[in-house]
Motif scaffolding. Structure first.
Motif, PDB file in Angstrom:
ATOM      1  N   MET A  63       0.740  -1.026  -0.156  1.00 54.60           N
ATOM      2  CA  MET A  63       0.145   0.117  -0.076  1.00 54.60           C
ATOM      3  C   MET A  63       0.838   1.400   0.227  1.00 54.60           C
ATOM      4  O   MET A  63       0.384   2.444  -0.255  1.00 54.60           O
ATOM      5  CB  MET A  63      -0.858   0.239   0.815  1.00 54.60           C
ATOM      6  CG  MET A  63      -2.184  -1.391   1.087  1.00 54.60           C
ATOM      7  SD  MET A  63      -2.831  -0.856   0.013  1.00 54.60           S
ATOM      8  CE  MET A  63      -4.335   0.417   0.442  1.00 54.60           C
ATOM      9  N   LYS A  64       1.610   1.462   1.088  1.00 53.82           N
ATOM     10  CA  LYS A  64       2.812   2.330   0.406  1.00 53.82           C
ATOM     11  C   LYS A  64       3.187   2.766  -0.234  1.00 53.82           C
ATOM     12  O   LYS A  64       3.173   3.959  -1.051  1.00 53.82           O
ATOM     13  CB  LYS A  64       3.862   2.205   1.499  1.00 53.82           C
ATOM     14  CG  LYS A  64       4.918   3.147   2.138  1.00 53.82           C
ATOM     15  CD  LYS A  64       5.679   3.353   2.970  1.00 53.82           C
ATOM     16  CE  LYS A  64       6.623   4.446   3.948  1.00 53.82           C
ATOM     17  NZ  LYS A  64       7.080   3.777   5.398  1.00 53.82           N
ATOM     18  N   GLU A  65       4.294   1.686  -0.888  1.00 53.25           N
ATOM     19  CA  GLU A  65       4.103   2.417  -2.409  1.00 53.25           C
ATOM     20  C   GLU A  65       3.348   2.390  -3.456  1.00 53.25           C
ATOM     21  O   GLU A  65       3.574   3.296  -4.379  1.00 53.25           O
ATOM     22  CB  GLU A  65       5.184   0.706  -3.346  1.00 53.25           C
ATOM     23  CG  GLU A  65       5.906   0.862  -4.894  1.00 53.25           C
ATOM     24  CD  GLU A  65       6.815   2.351  -4.570  1.00 53.25           C
ATOM     25  OE1 GLU A  65       6.908   1.983  -6.086  1.00 53.25           O
ATOM     26  OE2 GLU A  65       7.294   2.136  -3.353  1.00 53.25           O
ATOM     27  N   LEU A  66       1.765   2.059  -3.739  1.00 49.71           N
ATOM     28  CA  LEU A  66       0.582   2.671  -4.338  1.00 49.71           C
ATOM     29  C   LEU A  66       0.598   4.320  -3.769  1.00 49.71           C
ATOM     30  O   LEU A  66       0.256   4.369  -5.141  1.00 49.71           O
ATOM     31  CB  LEU A  66      -0.370   1.841  -4.224  1.00 49.71           C
ATOM     32  CG  LEU A  66      -0.590   0.357  -5.202  1.00 49.71           C
ATOM     33  CD1 LEU A  66      -1.829  -0.547  -4.385  1.00 49.71           C
ATOM     34  CD2 LEU A  66      -0.764   0.547  -6.423  1.00 49.71           C
ATOM     35  N   ARG A  67       0.768   4.171  -3.164  1.00 45.48           N
ATOM     36  CA  ARG A  67      -0.098   5.837  -1.922  1.00 45.48           C
ATOM     37  C   ARG A  67       1.491   6.318  -3.251  1.00 45.48           C
ATOM     38  O   ARG A  67       0.788   7.494  -3.596  1.00 45.48           O
ATOM     39  CB  ARG A  67       0.309   5.892  -0.894  1.00 45.48           C
ATOM     40  CG  ARG A  67      -0.709   4.674  -0.185  1.00 45.48           C
ATOM     41  CD  ARG A  67      -1.121   5.799   1.229  1.00 45.48           C
ATOM     42  NE  ARG A  67      -2.643   5.006   1.917  1.00 45.48           N
ATOM     43  CZ  ARG A  67      -2.386   4.269   2.553  1.00 45.48           C
ATOM     44  NH1 ARG A  67      -1.802   3.948   3.176  1.00 45.48           N
ATOM     45  NH2 ARG A  67      -3.538   3.323   3.105  1.00 45.48           N
ATOM     46  N   ARG A  68       2.820   5.763  -2.434  1.00 49.01           N
ATOM     47  CA  ARG A  68       3.556   6.916  -3.666  1.00 49.01           C
ATOM     48  C   ARG A  68       3.446   7.078  -4.774  1.00 49.01           C
ATOM     49  O   ARG A  68       3.633   8.465  -5.581  1.00 49.01           O
ATOM     50  CB  ARG A  68       5.024   6.097  -3.160  1.00 49.01           C
ATOM     51  CG  ARG A  68       6.479   6.857  -3.617  1.00 49.01           C
ATOM     52  CD  ARG A  68       7.814   6.694  -3.465  1.00 49.01           C
ATOM     53  NE  ARG A  68       7.959   5.046  -3.880  1.00 49.01           N
ATOM     54  CZ  ARG A  68       8.347   5.843  -5.359  1.00 49.01           C
ATOM     55  NH1 ARG A  68       7.584   7.226  -6.205  1.00 49.01           N
ATOM     56  NH2 ARG A  68       7.993   4.216  -6.277  1.00 49.01           N
ATOM     57  N   LEU A  69       3.487   6.272  -5.300  1.00 51.87           N
ATOM     58  CA  LEU A  69       3.184   6.047  -7.297  1.00 51.87           C
ATOM     59  C   LEU A  69       1.800   7.278  -7.609  1.00 51.87           C
ATOM     60  O   LEU A  69       1.648   7.903  -8.172  1.00 51.87           O
ATOM     61  CB  LEU A  69       2.778   5.192  -8.124  1.00 51.87           C
ATOM     62  CG  LEU A  69       3.755   4.027  -7.667  1.00 51.87           C
ATOM     63  CD1 LEU A  69       4.227   2.545  -7.795  1.00 51.87           C
ATOM     64  CD2 LEU A  69       5.197   4.765  -8.355  1.00 51.87           C
ATOM     65  N   ALA A  70       0.699   6.844  -6.602  1.00 57.16           N
ATOM     66  CA  ALA A  70      -0.285   7.891  -6.441  1.00 57.16           C
ATOM     67  C   ALA A  70      -0.359   9.083  -6.093  1.00 57.16           C
ATOM     68  O   ALA A  70      -0.438  10.127  -7.295  1.00 57.16           O
ATOM     69  CB  ALA A  70      -1.410   7.241  -5.918  1.00 57.16           C
ATOM     70  N   GLU A  71       0.761   9.766  -5.780  1.00 58.83           N
ATOM     71  CA  GLU A  71       0.877  10.862  -5.469  1.00 58.83           C
ATOM     72  C   GLU A  71       1.970  11.296  -6.165  1.00 58.83           C
ATOM     73  O   GLU A  71       2.017  12.569  -6.367  1.00 58.83           O
ATOM     74  CB  GLU A  71       1.254  11.289  -3.960  1.00 58.83           C
ATOM     75  CG  GLU A  71       0.387  11.136  -2.436  1.00 58.83           C
ATOM     76  CD  GLU A  71       1.501  10.835  -0.918  1.00 58.83           C
ATOM     77  OE1 GLU A  71       2.823  11.409  -1.223  1.00 58.83           O
ATOM     78  OE2 GLU A  71       0.818  10.612  -0.505  1.00 58.83           O
ATOM     79  N   ASP A 120      -6.241   3.809  -9.003  1.00 56.23           N
ATOM     80  CA  ASP A 120      -7.502   3.036  -9.455  1.00 56.23           C
ATOM     81  C   ASP A 120      -7.139   1.589  -8.503  1.00 56.23           C
ATOM     82  O   ASP A 120      -8.098   1.406  -8.168  1.00 56.23           O
ATOM     83  CB  ASP A 120      -7.187   2.665 -11.104  1.00 56.23           C
ATOM     84  CG  ASP A 120      -7.845   4.123 -11.930  1.00 56.23           C
ATOM     85  OD1 ASP A 120      -8.541   4.777 -11.694  1.00 56.23           O
ATOM     86  OD2 ASP A 120      -7.391   3.969 -12.873  1.00 56.23           O
ATOM     87  N   GLU A 121      -5.842   1.490  -8.131  1.00 55.07           N
ATOM     88  CA  GLU A 121      -5.766  -0.066  -7.796  1.00 55.07           C
ATOM     89  C   GLU A 121      -5.349   0.384  -6.029  1.00 55.07           C
ATOM     90  O   GLU A 121      -7.035  -0.514  -5.560  1.00 55.07           O
ATOM     91  CB  GLU A 121      -4.415   0.021  -8.036  1.00 55.07           C
ATOM     92  CG  GLU A 121      -4.116  -1.393  -6.827  1.00 55.07           C
ATOM     93  CD  GLU A 121      -4.727  -2.833  -7.460  1.00 55.07           C
ATOM     94  OE1 GLU A 121      -4.812  -2.971  -6.773  1.00 55.07           O
ATOM     95  OE2 GLU A 121      -5.085  -2.801  -8.701  1.00 55.07           O
ATOM     96  N   LEU A 122      -5.788   2.242  -6.000  1.00 52.51           N
ATOM     97  CA  LEU A 122      -5.927   1.380  -4.785  1.00 52.51           C
ATOM     98  C   LEU A 122      -7.703   2.058  -3.924  1.00 52.51           C
ATOM     99  O   LEU A 122      -7.598   2.156  -2.913  1.00 52.51           O
ATOM    100  CB  LEU A 122      -5.369   3.809  -4.207  1.00 52.51           C
ATOM    101  CG  LEU A 122      -3.783   3.149  -3.817  1.00 52.51           C
ATOM    102  CD1 LEU A 122      -2.806   4.438  -3.712  1.00 52.51           C
ATOM    103  CD2 LEU A 122      -3.742   2.830  -2.419  1.00 52.51           C
TER     104      LEU A 122
END
Length: 82
Positions: A1-9, A17-19
């Protein structure tokens, strides 16, 4: 989740979309709210849908006041009619 949030930001729409998908599966209104407040239309739509499914009138009112007036107001009206 942390990596997804970083990518989203960083602007990755795929990460957003994944988040959104993961948050919807967990019925995580706070995560959906965070994403919606950052400008994700997909998250806003999912937040309205999830709040409706959970009968969360407070969240729908917050969304209606915050600018998602039409969709949130429609859901509030439907829930009020039930």
């Amino acid at each position: 989740m942390k990596e997804l949030r970083r990518l989203a930001e960083g602007g990755s729409s795929d990460a957003v979309d994944e988040l959104v998908q993961r948050a919807a599966e967990r019925e995580d209104l706070s995560e959906l709210r965070r994403l919606a407040d950052r400008g994700s239309a997909t998250a806003s739509d999912q937040l309205i849908e999830t709040a409706t499914e959970l009968d969360d009138l407070e969240e729908l009112r917050r969304l209606a006041v915050g600018g998602n007036l039409t969709a949130a107001a429609e859901q509030l009206a439907e829930l009020g009619a039930e």
